[in-house]
Design a protein around this motif. Structure first.
Motif, PDB file in Angstrom:
ATOM      1  N   THR A 224       0.935  -1.204  -0.081  1.00 46.44           N
ATOM      2  CA  THR A 224       0.192   0.100  -0.004  1.00 46.44           C
ATOM      3  C   THR A 224       0.837   1.354  -0.030  1.00 46.44           C
ATOM      4  O   THR A 224       1.964   1.368   0.778  1.00 46.44           O
ATOM      5  N   ALA A 225       0.590   2.194  -0.890  1.00 47.81           N
ATOM      6  CA  ALA A 225       1.302   3.255  -0.980  1.00 47.81           C
ATOM      7  C   ALA A 225       0.654   4.583  -0.674  1.00 47.81           C
ATOM      8  O   ALA A 225      -0.625   4.810  -1.294  1.00 47.81           O
ATOM      9  N   LEU A 226       0.929   5.318   0.096  1.00 48.94           N
ATOM     10  CA  LEU A 226       0.258   6.853   0.389  1.00 48.94           C
ATOM     11  C   LEU A 226       1.193   7.708  -0.347  1.00 48.94           C
ATOM     12  O   LEU A 226       2.266   7.929  -0.030  1.00 48.94           O
ATOM     13  N   VAL A 227       0.389   8.702  -1.338  1.00 47.51           N
ATOM     14  CA  VAL A 227       1.087   9.523  -2.048  1.00 47.51           C
ATOM     15  C   VAL A 227       0.303  10.806  -1.868  1.00 47.51           C
ATOM     16  O   VAL A 227      -0.815  10.830  -2.059  1.00 47.51           O
ATOM     17  N   THR A 228       1.149  11.819  -1.655  1.00 41.65           N
ATOM     18  CA  THR A 228       0.623  13.193  -1.486  1.00 41.65           C
ATOM     19  C   THR A 228       0.742  14.152  -2.673  1.00 41.65           C
ATOM     20  O   THR A 228       1.623  13.697  -3.455  1.00 41.65           O
TER      21      THR A 228
ATOM     22  N   VAL B 275      -3.224   5.080  -1.824  1.00 42.87           N
ATOM     23  CA  VAL B 275      -3.984   6.338  -1.151  1.00 42.87           C
ATOM     24  C   VAL B 275      -3.491   7.587  -1.579  1.00 42.87           C
ATOM     25  O   VAL B 275      -2.570   8.137  -1.407  1.00 42.87           O
ATOM     26  N   ALA B 276      -4.367   8.366  -2.490  1.00 46.35           N
ATOM     27  CA  ALA B 276      -4.000   9.697  -2.993  1.00 46.35           C
ATOM     28  C   ALA B 276      -4.558  10.638  -2.326  1.00 46.35           C
ATOM     29  O   ALA B 276      -5.974  10.674  -1.836  1.00 46.35           O
ATOM     30  N   VAL B 277      -3.598  11.517  -1.607  1.00 47.13           N
ATOM     31  CA  VAL B 277      -4.060  12.525  -0.730  1.00 47.13           C
ATOM     32  C   VAL B 277      -3.499  13.914  -1.445  1.00 47.13           C
ATOM     33  O   VAL B 277      -2.141  14.174  -1.649  1.00 47.13           O
ATOM     34  N   SER B 278      -4.517  14.862  -1.472  1.00 46.81           N
ATOM     35  CA  SER B 278      -4.233  16.099  -2.210  1.00 46.81           C
ATOM     36  C   SER B 278      -4.984  17.232  -1.559  1.00 46.81           C
ATOM     37  O   SER B 278      -6.168  16.884  -0.915  1.00 46.81           O
ATOM     38  N   ALA B 279      -4.741  18.478  -1.401  1.00 48.49           N
ATOM     39  CA  ALA B 279      -5.467  19.591  -1.038  1.00 48.49           C
ATOM     40  C   ALA B 279      -6.573  19.863  -1.918  1.00 48.49           C
ATOM     41  O   ALA B 279      -7.731  20.073  -1.560  1.00 48.49           O
ATOM     42  N   SER B 280      -6.523  19.314  -3.146  1.00 50.25           N
ATOM     43  CA  SER B 280      -7.611  19.535  -4.109  1.00 50.25           C
ATOM     44  C   SER B 280      -8.332  18.118  -4.665  1.00 50.25           C
ATOM     45  O   SER B 280      -7.462  16.945  -4.325  1.00 50.25           O
ATOM     46  N   ASN B 281      -9.114  18.098  -5.220  1.00 51.21           N
ATOM     47  CA  ASN B 281      -9.709  16.877  -5.692  1.00 51.21           C
ATOM     48  C   ASN B 281      -8.881  15.882  -6.548  1.00 51.21           C
ATOM     49  O   ASN B 281      -8.238  16.625  -7.413  1.00 51.21           O
TER      50      ASN B 281
END
Length: 249
Positions: free
Chosen positions: A9-13, A35-41
Motif C-alpha cells: 500500500t502506497a500513500l502518495v501526497t 491512497v491519494a491525498v491532495s489539497a484538491s480533488n
C-alpha cells in the motif's frame, strides 16, 4: 518480480495532477493499492488508475495544517490497513525576488514542502519500524543543488528535503526502511508553466538539457516504482536525478 508491488500500500501526497498523479498511477500499475491525498480533488487520478483495474482511494486534506497530520495518516491507514510506501510529493512554490519575498510566502512554502514532509515521514516511519520494513520517497528538485532565481523559500525547502532524506536514512536503514529522494529536472507541470511561458528562459533551459526536451510527469513513474520496490532494498539516502541530463551538463 523485484518491481512487483502487489500486496503493498502506497500513500502518495499531492496527487491532483502533475508528478504526484503520475507516480500514484505508476505505483498502481505496478500492483500497489494507492491512497491519494491532495489539497484538491484527485478524481482524475482515481479515474486513470481504475481505467486499468488499479486499486486506489483518495481524500482531500490540507497537509500544511501540521496539527492535522496525525488524522491524515490515520485516515490513510484506514483505507487499506497499512502503509508500506510513502511518497512525499505535495509542495508549493512562490515566485518573488528575495528582497520582496513575503514572510507569509516563506512560511507557506516551508510548512508544506519541508515541515509536512518531515512530520508525515515521522508518522509513517513509526508505523514502518513496528512492521520492520518500508519505503519513503521524497520529491526533491534541481534546486536541491542550485540556488534558482526568485524562489528563495522553495530553494531552501528543497535543499532541506535532500538533507532530511539522508538523516532519516541514517537512522532507519538498519530497521529495514529505505529513505530516498527523486530530484526531477524541468518537468512540464503547473509549477513550471511560468518558465515555459517565458521564451528566453525556456530556451535557455532546453539548451542545457542533453535530452533536448522538457520532462513529462510520466518520466517519474519508473524511478518511483524502482524506489518503492524490493529492487532498491540496498539504496539508502540517495537523491536520484531524473533530469534528462541537466546535472551532467
Amino acid at each position: 518480480m523485484s518491481f512487483d508491488l502487489t500486496g503493498k500500500t502506497a500513500l502518495v501526497t499531492g496527487t491532483s495532477g502533475g508528478i504526484g498523479q503520475a507516480i500514484a498511477v505508476g505505483l498502481a500499475e505496478a500492483g500497489a493499492s494507492v491512497v491519494a491525498v491532495s489539497a484538491s480533488n484527485s478524481a482524475e487520478t482515481v479515474a486513470l488508475a481504475r481505467a486499468f483495474g488499479g486499486t486506489i482511494a483518495e481524500f482531500s486534506a490540507d497537509l500544511s495544517d501540521l496539527d492535522g497530520l496525525e488524522a491524515v495518516f490515520a485516515r490513510a491507514l484506514g483505507c487499506f490497513g497499512q502503509v508500506d510506501i510513502l511518497v512525499n510529493n505535495a509542495g508549493t512554490i512562490r515566485r518573488a525576488p528575495a528582497a520582496e519575498h513575503a514572510r507569509r510566502d516563506w512560511h507557506d512554502v516551508i510548512d508544506l514542502n519541508l515541515n509536512a514532509l518531515f512530520f508525515l515521514s515521522q508518522l509513517a516511519g513509526g508505523h514502518m519500524i513496528e512492521r520492520g520494513s518500508g519505503k519513503i520517497i521524497n520529491i526533491a528538485s534541481m534546486l536541491s543543488y542550485q540556488g534558482g532565481i526568485n524562489v528563495p523559500g522553495y530553494t531552501a525547502s528543497k535543499h532541506a528535503v535532500a538533507g532530511v532524506t539522508k538523516a532519516l536514512a541514517n537512522e532507519w536503514a538498519s530497521k529495514g526502511i529505505q529513505v530516498n529522494a527523486i530530484a526531477p529536472g524541468y518537468i512540464a507541470t503547473r509549477n513550471t508553466a511560468p518558465l515555459r511561458a517565458d521564451e528566453q528562459r525556456s530556451q535557455a533551459i532546453l539548451e542545457r538539457i542533453p535530452a533536448g526536451r522538457w520532462g513529462s510527469p510520466d518520466d517519474l513513474k519508473g524511478p518511483a516504482v524502482f524506489l518503492a520496490s524490493s529492487a532498491s532494498d540496498y539504496m539508502n539516502g540517495h537523491v536520484l536525478c531524473v533530469d534528462g541530463g541537466w546535472m551532467a551538463r
